[in-house]
Design an enzyme around this catalytic site. Sequence first.
Site, PDB file in Angstrom:
ATOM      1  N   ASP A  54     -11.389  93.762 -20.594  1.00  0.00           N
ATOM      2  CA  ASP A  54     -10.626  93.312 -19.323  1.00  0.00           C
ATOM      3  C   ASP A  54     -10.245  91.736 -19.385  1.00  0.00           C
ATOM      4  OD1 ASP A  54     -10.532  95.874 -18.246  1.00  0.00           O
ATOM      5  OD2 ASP A  54     -12.434  95.480 -16.876  1.00  0.00           O
ATOM      6  N   ARG A  55      -9.166  91.611 -18.788  1.00  0.00           N
ATOM      7  CA  ARG A  55      -9.000  89.801 -18.915  1.00  0.00           C
ATOM      8  C   ARG A  55     -10.108  89.231 -18.618  1.00  0.00           C
ATOM      9  NH1 ARG A  55      -3.619  87.418 -16.061  1.00  0.00           N
ATOM     10  NH2 ARG A  55      -3.947  85.330 -16.652  1.00  0.00           N
TER      11      ARG A  55
END
Length: 259
Positions: A54-55
């Site tokens: 995830d970012r």
Amino acid sequence: MLEIIYQDSWLVAVNKPSGWLVHRSWLDRHETVFVMQTVRDQIGQHVYTVHRLDRPTSGVLLMALSSETARLLSQQFEQHQIQKTYHAVVRGWLEGDELLDYPLTEELDKIADKFSQPDKAPQPATTHWRGVATTEQPVPVSRYPSSRYSLVEMLPQTGRKHQLRRHMTHLRHPIIGDSAHGDLKQNRSAAEHFGMNRLMLHASKLQLIHPVTGEPLELRAGLDGVWQRAMQQFGWQNCLPEVPRVELNEETPQDSGQI
């Protein structure tokens, strides 16, 4: 420049900074910094993704240098033959260890998943977690006179969307900096007093069998400055001797709360 932690004729692995997208997405069409393009330009060779982070999550990101190697690695991920180790700072004191078996309903994006079935049954999800260290700090938060944090090691056995974040929230110990599933008051206090202004989730290690040579491979990603300062303030400097410390560029996009 990204830190390359491993490279050979078939694979490349980097220490992904928090705030970086792995690849271009029309959901973030205004973003300009991506891991895939940066690595491609850095090594002068096309790369293929085989998994994602995830970012806001930092740590080991493995990529292939050919479509065939990518296919072999993807099979290993799909068959759960690759062991992933994460570390996180969570709210409260979480001690002991447990194999948490807690099915998760699928998280759907309003735009990207608008044609997906909204009422699917919960999917099996298991995570082995272990409490590593705890601390209590003289900083009031919410209705409590002090702040408590724990350092936790997590080995996901399945790969559901936001599994580790959601499992920690299920235990009532959300990961610090989790804007979607966490404690917003605790997040603000952690950012203000201890500099933890990001999701405190780090992919520390990947263990796998090399898809071409057949040799065991262990990839480790060091902790960035935000993590190092937190470890220093909480007296946890010696708690993760197997995880290296590195200096990364922290002037990167931060978690927007959308991923």
